[in-house]
Scaffold this motif. Structure first.
Motif, short mmCIF file in Angstrom:
data_model
loop_
_atom_site.label_atom_id
_atom_site.label_comp_id
_atom_site.label_asym_id
_atom_site.label_seq_id
_atom_site.Cartn_x
_atom_site.Cartn_y
_atom_site.Cartn_z
N GLU A 254 -70.22 -61.99 107.21
CA GLU A 254 -69.02 -62.65 106.72
C GLU A 254 -68.45 -63.54 107.81
OE1 GLU A 254 -66.08 -60.44 104.26
OE2 GLU A 254 -67.45 -58.78 104.66
N THR A 256 -66.93 -67.42 109.32
CA THR A 256 -67.50 -68.70 109.73
C THR A 256 -67.84 -68.70 111.21
OG1 THR A 256 -65.19 -69.28 109.54
CG2 THR A 256 -66.68 -70.46 108.13
N PHE A 261 -70.21 -56.53 115.22
CA PHE A 261 -69.81 -55.13 115.14
C PHE A 261 -70.43 -54.41 116.33
CE2 PHE A 261 -69.86 -56.32 110.54
CZ PHE A 261 -68.48 -56.29 110.38
N VAL A 273 -64.93 -54.73 117.09
CA VAL A 273 -65.41 -56.02 116.58
C VAL A 273 -65.18 -57.04 117.68
CG1 VAL A 273 -64.97 -57.79 114.85
CG2 VAL A 273 -64.84 -55.39 114.20
N PRO A 339 -54.98 -54.34 113.94
CA PRO A 339 -55.78 -53.41 114.75
C PRO A 339 -55.65 -53.75 116.25
CG PRO A 339 -57.10 -54.36 112.96
CD PRO A 339 -55.81 -55.13 113.01
N GLN A 370 -61.64 -56.05 119.05
CA GLN A 370 -60.65 -55.43 118.16
C GLN A 370 -61.18 -54.10 117.65
OE1 GLN A 370 -59.58 -57.21 114.08
NE2 GLN A 370 -57.76 -57.61 115.32
N MET A 373 -61.77 -51.00 111.97
CA MET A 373 -60.96 -50.18 111.07
C MET A 373 -61.81 -49.82 109.85
SD MET A 373 -58.18 -50.26 112.84
CE MET A 373 -56.75 -49.78 111.91
N ASN A 375 -62.74 -49.10 106.29
CA ASN A 375 -62.09 -49.70 105.12
C ASN A 375 -62.98 -49.57 103.89
OD1 ASN A 375 -63.61 -52.50 104.68
ND2 ASN A 375 -63.44 -52.14 106.88
N HIS A 408 -55.92 -65.57 103.71
CA HIS A 408 -56.47 -65.40 102.38
C HIS A 408 -56.73 -63.91 102.18
CE1 HIS A 408 -60.57 -64.97 103.95
NE2 HIS A 408 -60.31 -65.99 104.74
N ASN A 411 -58.95 -61.66 104.25
CA ASN A 411 -58.56 -61.28 105.61
C ASN A 411 -57.57 -60.11 105.62
OD1 ASN A 411 -60.23 -62.96 106.95
ND2 ASN A 411 -58.75 -64.64 107.13
N ILE A 427 -56.45 -58.56 109.24
CA ILE A 427 -57.40 -58.95 110.31
C ILE A 427 -57.47 -60.47 110.39
CG2 ILE A 427 -58.86 -56.88 110.18
CD1 ILE A 427 -60.89 -58.78 108.61
N1 LIG Z 1 -61.00 -54.92 112.85
C1 LIG Z 1 -61.94 -54.91 111.91
N2 LIG Z 1 -62.31 -53.75 111.33
C2 LIG Z 1 -63.28 -53.72 110.37
N3 LIG Z 1 -63.95 -54.81 109.94
C3 LIG Z 1 -63.61 -55.99 110.47
C4 LIG Z 1 -62.60 -56.12 111.49
N4 LIG Z 1 -62.50 -57.42 111.83
C5 LIG Z 1 -63.40 -58.08 111.10
N5 LIG Z 1 -64.08 -57.24 110.27
C6 LIG Z 1 -65.16 -57.59 109.33
O1 LIG Z 1 -65.87 -58.70 109.82
C7 LIG Z 1 -65.82 -59.77 108.88
C8 LIG Z 1 -65.73 -61.10 109.62
O2 LIG Z 1 -64.57 -61.07 110.45
P1 LIG Z 1 -63.50 -62.23 110.44
O3 LIG Z 1 -63.01 -62.47 109.04
O4 LIG Z 1 -62.46 -61.88 111.44
O5 LIG Z 1 -64.40 -63.44 110.93
P2 LIG Z 1 -64.13 -65.01 110.86
O6 LIG Z 1 -65.36 -65.72 111.26
O7 LIG Z 1 -62.90 -65.32 111.64
O8 LIG Z 1 -63.85 -65.15 109.29
P3 LIG Z 1 -63.22 -66.33 108.41
O9 LIG Z 1 -64.35 -67.17 107.96
O10 LIG Z 1 -62.55 -65.58 107.28
O11 LIG Z 1 -62.22 -67.08 109.25
C9 LIG Z 1 -64.59 -59.48 108.02
O12 LIG Z 1 -64.70 -60.03 106.75
C10 LIG Z 1 -64.59 -57.96 107.99
O13 LIG Z 1 -65.43 -57.49 106.98
#
Ligand SMILES: Nc1ncnc2c1ncn2[C@@H]1O[C@H](COP(=O)(O)OP(=O)(O)OP(=O)(O)O)[C@@H](O)[C@H]1O
Length: 561
Positions: A254, A256, A261, A273, A339, A370, A373, A375, A408, A411, A427
């Motif tokens: 997920e 961008t 992890f 994370v 978190p 971070q 969590m 979920n 959104h 998040n 998050i």
């Molecule tokens: N603290 C957390 N605990 C559990 N899962 C998390 C955490 N932070 C992120 N994730 C998981 O990782 C995925 C990607 O993280 P995040 O949305 O922060 O990345 P991003 O590249 O900034 O995303 P976006 O494209 O929405 O801006 C999240 O959709 C979620 O499933």
């Protein structure tokens, strides 16, 4: 980027061209997915939602999972038009897929027993067997256990990512409990259903990584006087132990940016994370292949590339616990439940190193670490009806204060406790405290809870907020907050406080901050503009803020009449 930069695939039958649309205002743009480019005819008056629907029809990718980016900007508002985002003929739209990481598995036995598991797509069948053994003592004998998908036996090394390859992330398997466990074509009574929930350029200034090590992790201090909270040390140590035991970081599907992890020492649970700054969207080592920002601006207006991590940490620091400042209470979780987050440097081969990897400080990455969590998915999967008013309100307070440009529903993670209560976990705060309010968007604005007034407790919390102290706190932690971001924090905190004084709901306050339509300024932008017009040369920031305060008062008084 122009179409000339990329190899274009020939237009084939199910191409993205409109069938039977008039040519009047139609233009050809290019859709880039994983480097493959397809031409697409659109009308300039098409909405982003309709473009996403077409991509869904033609490519079978659910519109919820699409993120469209053009000229360094996310086309985030579904109701905005292609032309409002300045997309013109020949432009390239980058499509980033937001695949789900977490998969829910419901194992139903022939005897009617049911077990629920949550795994992520990078785990393998062997891991699931371990979980089954742990949870359902006597349910299956791990030694003799075999799992089939259709007629194919799944070996222990098989990853769920490869099993769960459909776009909607759903696999249906059968468990037949005989001498062995078998999975084959779907049959309702005997179902093991696997449901995916919607849920080196960067050389750094951190301390040198010891020579000869192939992994490293340590906190990065902007201020050497800072004492890291014990719970943050626990987080860092647990992550370090995972790396030490060769449990490598796993990149999330997920998002961008590069989000990893980090595993515990046993390789069973995720503990944290990590989001390296050089892998943020539009940054030089972004793993999604997005073009590098041409002017240093991030995906959202008023943010900077490679500043996502500092904003993530800022959102945590400013999420004060109800009981008072964390520096006094030492409480890990704050009012909104961001978190725990800390800035670290981390060295590991598993991160994106397009120019190769070597065990040296040069390849270690700075980023936010971070707490992971647990979920059950994110709020995109559920209707807002599932959330309590208080849970939604805590998010609204955070987003308004931080002028979050990326709230959104995806998040916000959710977790159900044994009593059936749903906890919301905000998050992804890399686009908080932007220099301008232009891209502020809050999905919760359209949730019914946002139209309820804040509770007295929440009002008390809001009254206790102090933007000046917050700016000092961020500076103390080493972020030399740019004057524009400090201004954003001052104005958004002011709006929140003045709003609740007048009994306004989160909806009313949030609506002042968000643009109704893409190219029409929000009320807060108008207020700032008015104050700027009154500003005379030589007047300081405090005079400007006072002027904003007065103009805001008259707007709010009109609103509450
Ligand atoms: N603290 C957390 N605990 C559990 N899962 C998390 C955490 N932070 C992120 N994730 C998981 O990782 C995925 C990607 O993280 P995040 O949305 O922060 O990345 P991003 O590249 O900034 O995303 P976006 O494209 O929405 O801006 C999240 O959709 C979620 O499933």
């Amino acid at each position: 980027m122009s179409a000339g930069d990329v190899a274009v695939r020939p237009i084939y039958k199910e191409s993205l061209h409109w069938q039977g649309r008039c040519n009047g205002e139609s233009i050809v743009i290019y859709l880039s997915v994983d480097g493959a480019v397809t031409p697409m005819r659109v009308l300039e008056s098409d909405s982003i939602a309709s473009v996403k629907m077409r991509i869904q029809r033609c490519k079978g990718i659910s519109e919820k999972k699409q993120k469209l980016i053009s000229s360094g900007r996310e086309l985030a508002r579904n109701n905005a038009l292609i032309k409002e985002y300045g997309v013109t003929a020949g432009n390239v739209l980058h499509l980033v897929l937001r695949l789900s990481d977490m998969i829910f598995i419901v194992v139903r036995t022939i005897c009617g027993e049911e077990f629920e598991f949550q795994v992520d797509r990078y785990r393998n069948v062997g891991y699931l067997k371990q979980r089954i053994k742990k949870k359902g003592k006597g349910f299956v004998d791990l030694e003799g256990q075999e799992i089939f998908c259709g007629e194919e036996e799944l070996d222990d090394q098989r990853l769920f990512r490869d099993i769960c390859n459909s776009d909607d992330g759903v696999i249906h398997l059968i468990v037949q409990k005989s001498a062995k466990v078998k999975a084959k074509a779907v049959h309702k009574d005997l179902e093991l259903s696997v449901v995916a929930d919607e849920q080196d350029a960067g050389e750094n200034q951190a301390a040198k990584v010891p020579t000869g090590v192939d992994f490293w992790l340590e906190p990065v201090f902007g201020n050497p006087e800072i004492n890291v909270f014990p719970f943050l040390w626990d987080l860092i140590n647990a992550t370090f132990d995972g790396l030490k035991n060769r449990n490598h970081p796993i990149r999330s599907s997920e998002g961008t940016g590069g989000t990893y992890f980090m595993q515990d020492s046993a390789g069973v649970e995720y503990v944290s994370v990590f989001k390296p700054i050089d892998e943020e969207p539009l940054a030089v080592n972004n793993p999604a292949g997005l073009p590098v920002s041409s002017n240093g601006e991030g995906l959202k207006r008023g943010t900077r590339v490679e500043e996502g991590a500092v904003r993530e940490v800022a959102a945590y620091l400013l999420d004060h616990p109800r009981t008072g400042p964390r520096l006094i209470s030492g409480e890990a979780i704050g009012f909104a439940g961001v978190p725990p987050t800390v800035m670290v440097q981390c060295l590991h081969q598993a991160f994106n190193h397009p120019n190769g990897f070597a065990s040296s400080s040069k390849h270690s990455k700075i980023g936010s670490l971070q707490m992971f969590m647990a979920n059950h998915g994110n709020c995109e999967d559920l209707g807002p009806g599932a959330f309590s008013v208080q849970e939604v309100h805590k998010i609204t307070v955070l987003d308004i204060r931080m002028a979050n440009a990326d709230r959104h529903a995806g998040n916000i993670l959710f977790r159900r406790d044994a009593g059936g209560n749903t906890l919301l976990i905000p998050i992804d705060h890399g686009y908080c405290l932007p220099e301008t309010f232009e891209d502020c968007t809050f999905d919760w604005l359209y949730w019914p809870q946002a139209r309820q007034p804040y509770s007295p407790d929440t009002v008390d919390y809001i009254k206790s907020l102090d933007a000046e102290k917050d700016i000092e706190l961020l500076k103390y932690y080493g972020w030399d907050v740019p004057v524009e971001c400090a201004r954003t924090l001052r104005i958004s905190t002011m709006l929140l406080k003045k709003g609740v004084e007048r009994g306004l709901t989160p909806y009313a306050i949030g609506s002042i901050m968000c643009r109704e339509i893409l190219n029409k300024e929000s009320i807060i932008e108008e207020i700032i503009c008015e104050a700027q017009e009154l500003l005379l040369p030589g007047m300081g920031e405090s005079v400007f803020i006072e002027s904003v305060s007065q103009i805001m008062d008259s707007h709010l008084d009109k609103l509450s009449e």
